[in-house]
Each structure stands twice: as structure tokens, then as C-alpha cells.
Design an enzyme around this catalytic site. Structure first.
Site, short mmCIF file in Angstrom:
data_model
loop_
_atom_site.label_atom_id
_atom_site.label_comp_id
_atom_site.label_asym_id
_atom_site.label_seq_id
_atom_site.Cartn_x
_atom_site.Cartn_y
_atom_site.Cartn_z
N GLY A 22 11.09 0.82 12.87
CA GLY A 22 11.58 1.69 11.80
C GLY A 22 11.28 1.06 10.45
N GLU A 73 12.96 7.52 4.77
CA GLU A 73 11.91 7.11 3.81
C GLU A 73 12.21 5.72 3.22
OE1 GLU A 73 9.91 10.02 1.52
OE2 GLU A 73 10.38 11.61 2.93
N1 COS Z 1 1.37 0.83 -1.73
C1 COS Z 1 0.19 0.30 -1.35
N2 COS Z 1 0.06 -0.78 -0.57
C2 COS Z 1 1.21 -1.36 -0.15
C3 COS Z 1 2.48 -0.87 -0.49
C4 COS Z 1 2.53 0.27 -1.34
N3 COS Z 1 3.69 0.77 -1.70
N4 COS Z 1 3.41 -1.67 0.06
C5 COS Z 1 2.77 -2.62 0.74
N5 COS Z 1 1.43 -2.43 0.60
C6 COS Z 1 0.36 -3.27 1.16
C7 COS Z 1 0.54 -4.72 0.71
O1 COS Z 1 -0.06 -4.93 -0.56
C8 COS Z 1 -0.15 -5.48 1.81
O2 COS Z 1 -1.54 -5.44 1.59
P1 COS Z 1 -2.47 -6.75 1.80
O3 COS Z 1 -2.39 -7.03 3.28
O4 COS Z 1 -3.82 -6.31 1.35
O5 COS Z 1 -1.85 -7.83 0.99
C9 COS Z 1 0.14 -4.64 3.05
O6 COS Z 1 0.46 -3.31 2.59
C10 COS Z 1 1.29 -5.18 3.87
O7 COS Z 1 2.41 -5.26 2.99
P2 COS Z 1 3.69 -6.17 3.28
O8 COS Z 1 3.23 -7.51 3.71
O9 COS Z 1 4.60 -6.08 2.11
O10 COS Z 1 4.29 -5.43 4.55
P3 COS Z 1 5.67 -5.64 5.32
O11 COS Z 1 5.42 -5.58 6.78
O12 COS Z 1 6.37 -6.85 4.79
O13 COS Z 1 6.48 -4.32 4.99
C11 COS Z 1 7.87 -2.85 3.79
C12 COS Z 1 6.74 -3.88 3.74
C13 COS Z 1 9.15 -3.40 4.40
C14 COS Z 1 8.11 -2.50 2.35
C15 COS Z 1 7.41 -1.62 4.59
O14 COS Z 1 7.24 -1.91 5.94
C16 COS Z 1 8.34 -0.45 4.44
O15 COS Z 1 8.34 0.25 3.43
N6 COS Z 1 9.18 -0.21 5.49
C17 COS Z 1 10.01 0.97 5.51
C18 COS Z 1 9.29 2.05 6.19
C19 COS Z 1 9.92 3.37 5.94
O16 COS Z 1 10.21 3.74 4.81
N7 COS Z 1 10.11 4.12 7.02
C20 COS Z 1 10.64 5.41 6.94
C21 COS Z 1 9.54 6.35 7.33
S1 COS Z 1 9.82 7.98 6.89
S2 COS Z 1 11.44 8.50 7.83
#
Ligand code: COS
Length: 394
Positions: free
Chosen positions: A138, A376
């Protein structure tokens, strides 16, 4: 005396004012009266959703050439607030269609994909959905178990796996799906596909019984050797995670707006009740304990509005500069969703027993508001996004 819920924080253009009025009239006349029965039955409101499509609400920011209304993000949030004020379920359907589905295809799709997968959805003839979450993935969205394997002849991928909590899945025609094409690469092994729900191998699960937004249909979906032609890949192979995150930034502004809409609805009801209802020989609004609630509700509502406008303007600038607006979107969603919970909670309290009764919509607002702190990206995830960006930890 009218309750003021819109401060002079932004001068609206004629077009923005028009869509706000149109959304307000439609929402109050056609959605508000049917919201209680759909909440009770959990039936999807096909008729009003079809009408929202005809009014241009299902693709507000999509250019007219692709079936949308060709308006900006401020217009989108204004319409969203008005629809949510009448019913959060309707605004959920609208938000997923607009920002989680259409926005991604407009930004990352080829011309051919836009014609096939965007035009019918932005114009409201068909319904779109977005599928990232899985039963065991999630908040930690990069750890999905579903898989897409390239066929030997390289023409298509075979997709298998289970996705969960897919808003609008029971009714969606097309779904923007995120699945793993190369598990060894982690985030960089995720790819986005445009799924046609009429094709074999796509199976819908049972509808989720939910606390709130009961008229918005949510379910699991299963992929059983679903054949996805390579032309249905959105963007490039391995770029799906970034597409998912980019699209969620837009989506979070929509959720913030729906949170504000339901907060406004609860607030207006609370102010009206505090003026009318008497206790100990005076209106309950004359008591300082009620006044404190009203002051805090109003302040948080207006602060939410400013954060939402701020995020919408950042998104509009991003179309020119390419800069991310993740922090602005997360701040708006975090604050507005917690405001929605705070305000609906206080509004129920001000109404006393009547707030707890199904004769008034307060208890529905309260149940509906809760989801905005969860989907989200939970409030915890929004805080994580904001803090990581501020600390330069990304
Ligand atoms: N826009 C563009 N790129 C993004 C981004 C964004 N908003 N957020 C992260 N990225 C990119 C990062 O820059 C990184 O790229 P590089 O590998 O080139 O450096 C890559 O994605 C991985 O990012 P990160 O290491 O931050 O990933 P994490 O696994 O730590 O996860 C979170 C980041 C927790 C923020 C993400 O998994 C998230 O938003 N989780 C919630 C999901 C969600 O909202 N689910 C509900 C779905 S709809 S019901």
C-alpha cells in the site's frame, strides 16, 4: 445571514467562476438529493456521473481536442469542492477520472493512446481507474507482487496478479495499471499499462463494503494471463513508478479539494445549527465553547483553501517549468484531509444527538471525510514526502 466560506484569496477568472457556479448548481440540484439513498444502498450513481461527463466535469483540465473541458487546475479544484460539498462519493469518481487517469495519459501517452484511451474517458462516455495498490503493498508502493512477462515474440506482456482498493474498478472501462516487468530492478522494474477491462484475463473481485464514500465502487481486480499488447505501455518500460508518483501528485490536489468540500458542507450546517438551536435560554452559538469550535473550523477551512490554491498554482507552473509540486500537493492534502476530519467531528458534536442521526447528513460527512486521510497516500505518507523533500532526502 449567509455563511462566508470563500475568502478573497484569489481573484477568479470569468471562466473559473462559471465552472464553480455550474458545479454548485448541478451538485445542489441533482447530487445532494440522491446522496443519502446512494450512501444507504451503495449503488453506483450512473445517471449523475453520466451528466457530470456531459457538463465537462470528468476531464476538466484535458484539452477540448481530447474530449475535455480545456480548463485549468484552479477550475478543477473549484468544481471538485462543489461536487464534494454535495457528496464525497461523486467527487471520488470525478477525482480518479480526472487526475489519476486522464492526467497521466495526457502527460505520458502517445497520440494514438490519447485518441483511444483518453478521449472517451475525458468526455465522460467511459470511466477510468488507476491501480497501484496490492494486498501486501500500500504505502510501500514499490514492493508489488504482480508481474508482467514479455512474450517470446515480443508483441505483448502476460500479466498476472492481484490489485486491491481500486476505486471505480467495478465500473471502469479502462484502467491505468502499474505492475512489475523486472522485479530485480525494484522501482525501476515497474511499468505502466493501459488495461482494457473487456479483454480476457481481466477479472473483477467483489465490491468492498466501506465505512464511507459508499456510492463510489471499489474492488480488487485479478489478472489471469491478461495479454497486454506492447502498444498499451504508458511511457517507457521501467518508468512506471515515476509515472505513478507524478500522477499521485496531481491526484492529491483533487483529494485535498474534496476534503475541503465536505468540510465546508459540515461547517455551514454547524453554523446554521449553532444560530438556531437553543439551550439554557440562548442559541448554542452564544456559548464560548461553541464559538471556539466555529473559529477553529473556519480558520482551518480557509487555511486549507490557501494550500489547495497554492498547490494548484504550482501544478500550473509545473506545466511550463517541469518542476515537481509534490511538497505543495502533499501539504494541501495533509492539511485539508485532517481539517475535514476535524470539522466533520466538531460539526457532529455541535449537532449533539442530531449529528449522530441518519436524518441529517452530518454522520455521512463524518464517515466520508475519513477516507481523505487514507487514500492517495495516508497522512503519514504526506508527512514523509514533505519532510524528505525539505531535508533533501530524496
Ligand atoms: N514524482 C516523480 N518522481 C518521484 C516522485 C514524484 N512525486 N516521488 C518519488 N519519485 C521518484 C524518486 O525521485 C526516485 O527516483 P530515482 O530512483 O531516479 O532517484 C524514485 O521515484 C523512487 O523514489 P523513493 O526512493 O522516494 O521511493 P520510496 O519507495 O521511498 O517511496 C513514497 C516513496 C513513500 C513517497 C511512495 O511510495 C508513495 O507515495 N507511497 C504512497 C503510495 C500511495 O499514495 N498509494 C495510494 C494509491 S491510490 S489509493
Amino acid at each position: 445571514m449567509a455563511v462566508s466560506v470563500t475568502g478573497p484569496s484569489l481573484t477568479l477568472s470569468e471562466e473559473q467562476e462559471m465552472i464553480r457556479q455550474a458545479a454548485r448548481e448541478f451538485a445542489q440540484k441533482e447530487i445532494a438529493p440522491i446522496a443519502p439513498e446512494h450512501d444507504e444502498s451503495g449503488e453506483f450513481p450512473y445517471e449523475t456521473v453520466r451528466k457530470m461527463g456531459a457538463l465537462g466535469f470528468m476531464g476538466i483540465e484535458i484539452p477540448e481536442a481530447y474530449g475535455g473541458a480545456g480548463m485549468d487546475t484552479i477550475a478543477y479544484v473549484l468544481a471538485m469542492i462543489e461536487i464534494a460539498k454535495a457528496d464525497v462519493s461523486h467527487s471520488t469518481i470525478m477525482s480518479v477520472n480526472n487526475s489519476l487517469y486522464c492526467h497521466g495519459i495526457l502527460k505520458f501517452g502517445t497520440e494514438e493512446q490519447k485518441q483511444k484511451y483518453l478521449v472517451p474517458i475525458a468526455s465522460g462516455q467511459k470511466i477510468g481507474a488507476y491501480s497501484l495498490t496490492e494486498p501486501m503493498s500500500g504505502s510501500d508502493a514499490g514492493t508489488m507482487k504482480s508481474r508482467a512477462v514479455l512474450s517470446e515474440d515480443g508483441t505483448h506482456y502476460i500479466i498476472n496478479g492481484t490489485k486491491s482498493w481500486v476505486t471505480s474498478a467495478p465500473v471502469a472501462d479502462f484502467i491505468l495499471l502499474f505492475t512489475m516487468t523486472d522485479a530485480s530492478k525494484g522501482h525501476n522494474g515497474i511499468t505502466a499499462f493501459l488495461v482494457d477491462t473487456t479483454q480476457p484475463g481481466f477479472v473483477r473481485g467483489k465490491k468492498e463494503p466501506k465505512l464511507g464514500i459508499r456510492a463510489s465502487a471499489t474492488s480488487e481486480i485479478y489478472f489471469e494471463d491478461y495479454k497486454a499488447p506492447v502498444e498499451t505501455i504508458l511511457g517507457q518500460v521501467g518508468k512506471g513508478f515515476k509515472i505513478a508518483m507524478t500522477v499521485l501528485d496531481a491526484g492529491r490536489i483533487g483529494i485535498a479539494s474534496q476534503a475541503l468540500g465536505v468540510a465546508e458542507a459540515a461547517y455551514e450546517a454547524a453554523v446554521a445549527y449553532a444560530r438556531e438551536r437553543e439551550a439554557f435560554g440562548q442559541p448554542i452559538g452564544a456559548f464560548q465553547m461553541t464559538q471556539q469550535k466555529i473559529a477553529d473550523m473556519k480558520t482551518r477551512i480557509e487555511a486549507s483553501r490557501l494550500l489547495i490554491y497554492n498547490a494548484a498554482l504550482a501544478k500550473m507552473r509545473s506545466a511550463e517549468t517541469g518542476e515537481r509540486y509534490s511538497t505543495e500537493a502533499s501539504m494541501a492534502k495533509l492539511f485539508a484531509s485532517e481539517t475535514a476530519m476535524f470539522v466533520t467531528h466538531q460539526a457532529v458534536q455541535i449537532h449533539g444527538g442530531m449529528g449522530y442521526s441518519k436524518e441529517l447528513p452530518l454522520e455521512r460527512y463524518f464517515r466520508d471525510a475519513k477516507i481523505t486521510e487514507i487514500y492517495e497516500g495516508t497522512s503519514e505518507i504526506q508527512r514523509l514526502v514533505i519532510a524528505r523533500n525539505e531535508l533533501g532526502l530524496r
